[in-house]
Design an enzyme around this catalytic site. Sequence first.
Site, PDB file in Angstrom:
ATOM      1  N   ILE A 206      32.957  32.735   0.514  1.00 31.29           N
ATOM      2  CA  ILE A 206      32.674  31.434   1.107  1.00 31.29           C
ATOM      3  C   ILE A 206      33.276  31.424   2.508  1.00 31.29           C
ATOM      4  CG2 ILE A 206      32.426  30.101  -1.014  1.00 31.29           C
ATOM      5  CD1 ILE A 206      35.310  29.377  -0.934  1.00 31.29           C
ATOM      6  N   ASP A 207      32.784  30.537   3.348  1.00 27.59           N
ATOM      7  CA  ASP A 207      33.212  30.505   4.742  1.00 27.59           C
ATOM      8  C   ASP A 207      34.711  30.226   4.889  1.00 27.59           C
ATOM      9  OD1 ASP A 207      30.564  30.840   5.401  1.00 27.59           O
ATOM     10  OD2 ASP A 207      30.190  28.709   5.760  1.00 27.59           O
ATOM     11  N   LYS A 208      35.250  30.617   6.018  1.00 26.45           N
ATOM     12  CA  LYS A 208      36.666  30.414   6.316  1.00 26.45           C
ATOM     13  C   LYS A 208      37.090  28.962   6.093  1.00 26.45           C
ATOM     14  CE  LYS A 208      39.940  30.426  10.189  1.00 26.45           C
ATOM     15  NZ  LYS A 208      40.131  30.724  11.632  1.00 26.45           N
TER      16      LYS A 208
ATOM     17  N   THR B 170      35.575  26.608   4.407  1.00 20.29           N
ATOM     18  CA  THR B 170      35.145  26.034   3.137  1.00 20.29           C
ATOM     19  C   THR B 170      36.193  26.407   2.107  1.00 20.29           C
ATOM     20  OG1 THR B 170      32.787  26.235   3.679  1.00 20.29           O
ATOM     21  CG2 THR B 170      33.360  26.040   1.357  1.00 20.29           C
TER      22      THR B 170
ATOM     23  N   ARG C  95      25.413  24.177   4.967  1.00 16.39           N
ATOM     24  CA  ARG C  95      25.718  23.573   6.265  1.00 16.39           C
ATOM     25  C   ARG C  95      24.464  23.432   7.120  1.00 16.39           C
ATOM     26  NH1 ARG C  95      30.158  27.586   8.358  1.00 16.39           N
ATOM     27  NH2 ARG C  95      30.223  26.151  10.136  1.00 16.39           N
TER      28      ARG C  95
END
Length: 309
Positions: free
Chosen positions: A136-138, A140, A238
């Site tokens: 998952i994104d930084k 998130t 997003r």
Amino acid sequence: MKTFIVEKGEENNRIDSYLAKQKDAFSRVAIQRLMEEQKILVNGKKTKPSYKIQENDKITMEKEQPKEIKLKAQEIPIEIIYEDADIIVVNKPKGMVVHPANGNPDGTLVNAIMAICKDSLSGIGGEIRPGIVHRIDKDTSGILMIAKNDKAHIKLSEQIKNHEVKKIYIAMVRGIVKEDEATINMPIGRSTKDRKKMAVIRNGKEAITHFKVIERYPKHNCTLLEVKIETGRTHQIRVHLSQIGYPIIGDIVYSNGKNEWGIQGQCLHAKSLRFNHPATGEEMFLEAELPEYFQTMILGTEEKIIAEK
């Protein structure tokens, strides 16, 4: 080196499907990579993943050796939701990168997991991503599973590829969402205007996102959503929510830099994960609690506008 002889009744199957079903085999992605590197041969010749095997075909597979891991283990506090001999599931905090890359050589989730698991991590992820099955994104937060051995890594990767892993996200978006629930089906690819961003583009890859409203906050012009994804495109949630006019609060990349709430990092949390255990086959359902900042958003005063549902 592994050798397989195609038996009667097994012919006319795709070779990548055939190999993926063999004992201690690799994932289809790994098989395709080995074919490109000519480490999988049929009767001594290079082949393609789509090749239909024939009876008595001799298939040789050069075993892929895990790369040496040069990363250092770091004692970084991380919430462990579940752990056994095959997997470890954690609640990744917002602001933590999953694995090292340019600009983030350490302080990542991988560094933290290496300190916890020592030598028991899958090597399939390669030199900088040991054990990492998905990410998952930084900015998130939320639930993430890591494989402790290659067999678990292969099994979990196959479940993800076959859309058998079910993930639920919680998102706070700007604006009052009118629909109670809806599906966004828009292709996503690299933006032609900014190569660092993803975008909805005509020739992008299929991307499907489902959402439903948990709570609307008219006074603060925001909506709390539950989000499920059928596909796992980069920045999918997003991009999709921004595309329909409801960017995630705190997401400076996909909200034109607007952030009247002063939130650092997007209000997007991977809440739960449903999958089959790679060793036992047992269905697992695990949840990661919403972080403090998400439970209480401050809009100019100490008023609490979010409580974990």
